[in-house]
Motif scaffolding. Structure first.
Motif, PDB file in Angstrom:
ATOM      1  N   PRO A 434       0.820  -1.218   0.000  1.00 39.90           N
ATOM      2  CA  PRO A 434       0.000   0.000   0.000  1.00 39.90           C
ATOM      3  C   PRO A 434       0.851   1.265   0.000  1.00 39.90           C
ATOM      4  O   PRO A 434       1.799   1.402   0.770  1.00 39.90           O
ATOM      5  CB  PRO A 434      -0.805  -0.130   1.300  1.00 39.90           C
ATOM      6  CG  PRO A 434      -0.906  -1.601   1.533  1.00 39.90           C
ATOM      7  CD  PRO A 434       0.408  -2.168   1.052  1.00 39.90           C
ATOM      8  N   GLY A 435       0.494   2.159  -0.912  1.00 38.36           N
ATOM      9  CA  GLY A 435       1.181   3.439  -1.002  1.00 38.36           C
ATOM     10  C   GLY A 435       2.447   3.436  -1.823  1.00 38.36           C
ATOM     11  O   GLY A 435       3.040   4.501  -2.069  1.00 38.36           O
ATOM     12  N   HIS A 436       2.872   2.256  -2.283  1.00 37.27           N
ATOM     13  CA  HIS A 436       4.140   2.193  -3.021  1.00 37.27           C
ATOM     14  C   HIS A 436       3.900   2.463  -4.503  1.00 37.27           C
ATOM     15  O   HIS A 436       3.042   1.843  -5.127  1.00 37.27           O
ATOM     16  CB  HIS A 436       4.791   0.820  -2.862  1.00 37.27           C
ATOM     17  CG  HIS A 436       6.145   0.734  -3.481  1.00 37.27           C
ATOM     18  ND1 HIS A 436       7.294   1.113  -2.822  1.00 37.27           N
ATOM     19  CD2 HIS A 436       6.548   0.330  -4.718  1.00 37.27           C
ATOM     20  CE1 HIS A 436       8.333   0.944  -3.612  1.00 37.27           C
ATOM     21  NE2 HIS A 436       7.909   0.468  -4.767  1.00 37.27           N
ATOM     22  N   VAL A 437       4.669   3.380  -5.072  1.00 30.31           N
ATOM     23  CA  VAL A 437       4.611   3.693  -6.502  1.00 30.31           C
ATOM     24  C   VAL A 437       5.987   3.414  -7.100  1.00 30.31           C
ATOM     25  O   VAL A 437       6.959   4.094  -6.770  1.00 30.31           O
ATOM     26  CB  VAL A 437       4.233   5.169  -6.740  1.00 30.31           C
ATOM     27  CG1 VAL A 437       4.198   5.468  -8.237  1.00 30.31           C
ATOM     28  CG2 VAL A 437       2.892   5.487  -6.095  1.00 30.31           C
ATOM     29  N   PRO A 438       6.102   2.397  -7.957  1.00 26.99           N
ATOM     30  CA  PRO A 438       7.414   2.064  -8.530  1.00 26.99           C
ATOM     31  C   PRO A 438       7.984   3.219  -9.350  1.00 26.99           C
ATOM     32  O   PRO A 438       7.243   3.964 -10.001  1.00 26.99           O
ATOM     33  CB  PRO A 438       7.125   0.856  -9.426  1.00 26.99           C
ATOM     34  CG  PRO A 438       5.821   0.311  -8.940  1.00 26.99           C
ATOM     35  CD  PRO A 438       5.048   1.481  -8.423  1.00 26.99           C
ATOM     36  N   GLN A 439       9.298   3.352  -9.304  1.00 23.77           N
ATOM     37  CA  GLN A 439      10.005   4.363 -10.088  1.00 23.77           C
ATOM     38  C   GLN A 439      10.800   3.644 -11.173  1.00 23.77           C
ATOM     39  O   GLN A 439      11.964   3.279 -10.990  1.00 23.77           O
ATOM     40  CB  GLN A 439      10.929   5.179  -9.177  1.00 23.77           C
ATOM     41  CG  GLN A 439      10.187   5.949  -8.096  1.00 23.77           C
ATOM     42  CD  GLN A 439      11.131   6.576  -7.082  1.00 23.77           C
ATOM     43  OE1 GLN A 439      12.350   6.564  -7.239  1.00 23.77           O
ATOM     44  NE2 GLN A 439      10.562   7.121  -6.015  1.00 23.77           N
ATOM     45  N   PHE A 440      10.159   3.397 -12.308  1.00 20.49           N
ATOM     46  CA  PHE A 440      10.795   2.649 -13.382  1.00 20.49           C
ATOM     47  C   PHE A 440      11.914   3.462 -14.017  1.00 20.49           C
ATOM     48  O   PHE A 440      11.769   4.664 -14.258  1.00 20.49           O
ATOM     49  CB  PHE A 440       9.770   2.247 -14.437  1.00 20.49           C
ATOM     50  CG  PHE A 440       8.787   1.222 -13.952  1.00 20.49           C
ATOM     51  CD1 PHE A 440       9.196  -0.089 -13.766  1.00 20.49           C
ATOM     52  CD2 PHE A 440       7.473   1.557 -13.668  1.00 20.49           C
ATOM     53  CE1 PHE A 440       8.308  -1.056 -13.319  1.00 20.49           C
ATOM     54  CE2 PHE A 440       6.576   0.603 -13.218  1.00 20.49           C
ATOM     55  CZ  PHE A 440       6.991  -0.703 -13.030  1.00 20.49           C
ATOM     56  N   ASP A 441      13.032   2.790 -14.269  1.00 24.02           N
ATOM     57  CA  ASP A 441      14.170   3.473 -14.880  1.00 24.02           C
ATOM     58  C   ASP A 441      15.079   2.435 -15.533  1.00 24.02           C
ATOM     59  O   ASP A 441      14.914   1.218 -15.323  1.00 24.02           O
ATOM     60  CB  ASP A 441      14.949   4.275 -13.835  1.00 24.02           C
ATOM     61  CG  ASP A 441      15.798   5.386 -14.451  1.00 24.02           C
ATOM     62  OD1 ASP A 441      15.789   5.522 -15.693  1.00 24.02           O
ATOM     63  OD2 ASP A 441      16.467   6.116 -13.700  1.00 24.02           O
ATOM     64  N   LEU A 442      16.019   2.937 -16.312  1.00 24.18           N
ATOM     65  CA  LEU A 442      17.011   2.080 -16.937  1.00 24.18           C
ATOM     66  C   LEU A 442      18.133   1.841 -15.939  1.00 24.18           C
ATOM     67  O   LEU A 442      18.885   2.763 -15.601  1.00 24.18           O
ATOM     68  CB  LEU A 442      17.550   2.730 -18.209  1.00 24.18           C
ATOM     69  CG  LEU A 442      18.582   1.910 -18.979  1.00 24.18           C
ATOM     70  CD1 LEU A 442      17.953   0.630 -19.511  1.00 24.18           C
ATOM     71  CD2 LEU A 442      19.170   2.725 -20.120  1.00 24.18           C
ATOM     72  N   LEU A 443      18.234   0.605 -15.451  1.00 28.47           N
ATOM     73  CA  LEU A 443      19.261   0.217 -14.491  1.00 28.47           C
ATOM     74  C   LEU A 443      20.093  -0.895 -15.127  1.00 28.47           C
ATOM     75  O   LEU A 443      20.204  -1.991 -14.589  1.00 28.47           O
ATOM     76  CB  LEU A 443      18.613  -0.254 -13.183  1.00 28.47           C
ATOM     77  CG  LEU A 443      17.587   0.699 -12.553  1.00 28.47           C
ATOM     78  CD1 LEU A 443      16.854   0.027 -11.411  1.00 28.47           C
ATOM     79  CD2 LEU A 443      18.242   1.991 -12.111  1.00 28.47           C
ATOM     80  N   GLY A 444      20.679  -0.599 -16.289  1.00 29.25           N
ATOM     81  CA  GLY A 444      21.272  -1.643 -17.118  1.00 29.25           C
ATOM     82  C   GLY A 444      20.171  -2.289 -17.941  1.00 29.25           C
ATOM     83  O   GLY A 444      20.166  -2.235 -19.168  1.00 29.25           O
TER      84      GLY A 444
END
Length: 465
Positions: A434-444
């Motif tokens: 609950p309350g978590h919003v993923p921060q998608f990014d290029l990590l390799g």
């Protein structure tokens, strides 16, 4: 929607040269992936980005994707852009080999990875997924404690690869090799993202960890090969390592050299578990955010599978499940972009491409191109109904790359993902913390900077297998 298969007219090349301060601020504010998407939206489908003395060409339009990967493929290869992967992780295995070396390896290995060829690993997919089901039931189901979903998926896909390639047990072996490979991948990714490179010979803590991991993995595969050669060949297990050790090149009559066996062993493990684990993790995230899709998926699984694990024939009766997988690969491709280096002068849509140019094929943006996808940010598995798929530009979708250098393991990964999605979704619902919003990014590869913590809930009305 515009589904034209060619550009209406040649589009001009856009030049973009951000200052160092602009670049640092943009990446810090939006992440590297967000910054790249902003560049594409502001500057178009063909952009030369200059950063100091370095530059690369950002390629997004499906026609350009086809040009580089298919029609003019002889002018592009995995050259300088892949040097760090060659030197630090994969050697000259199938992913990083070029020219004649690549063609020989591809010809030798391709029969193992056809749709029919990968079916021999089906029992491994079932067995390792069933072990995960039992683990979730005993340790996590209904506990109220979130688990890091990428770690869970990495664990099971690593087990599959160890069993499929090396016929080794899991347990301590799995943990040591998995941790070492991931240490190496993470270190290389971090190096590539830093503006200032620290040479590997400098004894920093990160470099020391990398060297220890590299030594352990290399020694492990050499030891496996030596053990196998010490016993009669008729006692060798029927796995991918045995196939690589015994299959002879049709032209030369030789088997794969020892160092190439090690390189391909590392390649199959590194590439074979991480990307599939990410796809599965993003699948659970997507289902948690799209309840109607999840409902339809569950309805299909319940009607076809009942309480039994899926057979190969059952999978053919689970088309919506596969549509969900394809849509995950569209919106969340584990490899959001990939490099191809010009090895000969070329002309791309009226733009001169000198040999040595680095092109970055931006699959993440191609998969969101509004000329080829209605409401591109919407998660819609019905895009993959046969009649809709047939109307689409053939190169608007390339999560495994495309053309002759399409990922060798794409059939393996698709079958594995289809099986695991069906088995796990039949018995569990997964919910974001609950309350978590993923921060998608290029990590390799594509990842979430703040993780994917999820709660594991049992589906009501399902029985233990």
């Amino acid at each position: 929607m515009n589904t034209a298969l060619t550009l209406d007219a040649p589009r001009p090349l856009h030049e973009y040269a951000p200052s160092s301060l602009e670049l640092i601020k943009g990446i810090r504010r939006e992440g590297y992936l967000g910054w790249m998407m902003k560049v594409w939206r502001q500057h178009g489908d063909l952009v030369r980005i200059r950063m100091g003395s370095r530059s690369f060409l950002l390629v997004t339009h499906p026609d350009h994707v086809r040009h580089i990967n298919v029609t003019q493929r002889e002018s592009y290869d995995k050259a300088e852009s892949y040097d760090s992967l060659r030197e630090l992780l994969l050697g000259n295995g199938i992913v990083t080999a070029t020219g004649v070396d690549w063609r020989r390896q591809r010809k030798l290995m391709a029969p193992f990875f056809t749709p029919r060829g990968v079916e021999k690993f089906y029992p491994i997919f079932l067995s390792d997924t069933q072990q995960l089901i039992e683990h979730w039931r005993s340790q996590h189901q209904g506990s109220g404690r979130p688990v890091e979903m990428l770690d869970e998926m990495m664990q099971v896909t690593a087990a599959v690869i160890l069993h499929s390639v090396f016929s080794t047990d899991t347990g301590e072996t799995l943990q040591r090799i998995k941790h070492s490979i991931e240490t190496m991948i993470s270190h290389i990714s971090n190096m590539q993202m830093r503006p200032v490179q620290v040479p590997l010979w400098v004894p920093t803590p990160g470099n020391l960890r990398f060297h220890r991991a590299q030594k352990l993995v290399t020694a492990y595969i050499h030891e496996l090969i030596a053990r196998r050669r010490a016993i009669p060949t008729e006692q060798w297990p029927d796995d991918l390592l045995t196939k690589l050790m015994t299959t002879r090149d049709e032209e030369t009559g030789t088997v794969m050299a020892e160092q190439l066996l090690v390189d391909n062993g590392i390649t199959l493990f590194a590439a074979g578990h991480e990307t599939t684990a990410r796809t599965l993790s993003f699948l659970w995230y997507a289902l948690s955010q799209n309840p109607e899709v999840e409902r339809r998926l569950h309805a299909e699984l319940d009607s076809v599978l009942g309480d039994a694990p899926p057979t190969i024939n059952d999978l053919k009766k689970l088309p919506y499940t596969l549509q969900v997988v394809k849509e995950v690969l569209r919106l969340y491709p584990a490899a959001p972009m990939y490099a191809r280096d010009a090895v000969a002068d070329d002309d791309l849509d009226g733009v001169r491409i000198p040999a040595g140019t680095r092109t970055i094929v931006f699959a993440y943006a191609t998969h969101r191109h509004p000329a080829f996808w209605d409401e591109p940010e919407r998660f819609d598995p019905d895009r993959w109904l046969p009649e809709r798929e047939a109307e689409r530009h053939a190169h608007a979708y390339h999560p495994f790359a495309i053309g002759p250098r399409i990922c060798l393991g794409n059939n393996f990964s698709l079958l594995e993902t289809h099986v695991m999605a069906a088995m796990l979704a039949r018995h569990f619902k997964l919910r974001m913390k609950p309350g978590h919003v993923p921060q998608f990014d290029l990590l390799g590869t594509l990842g979430s900077r703040n993780g994917l913590p999820m709660l594991i809930e049992a589906r009501t009305g399902t029985k233990t297998l």
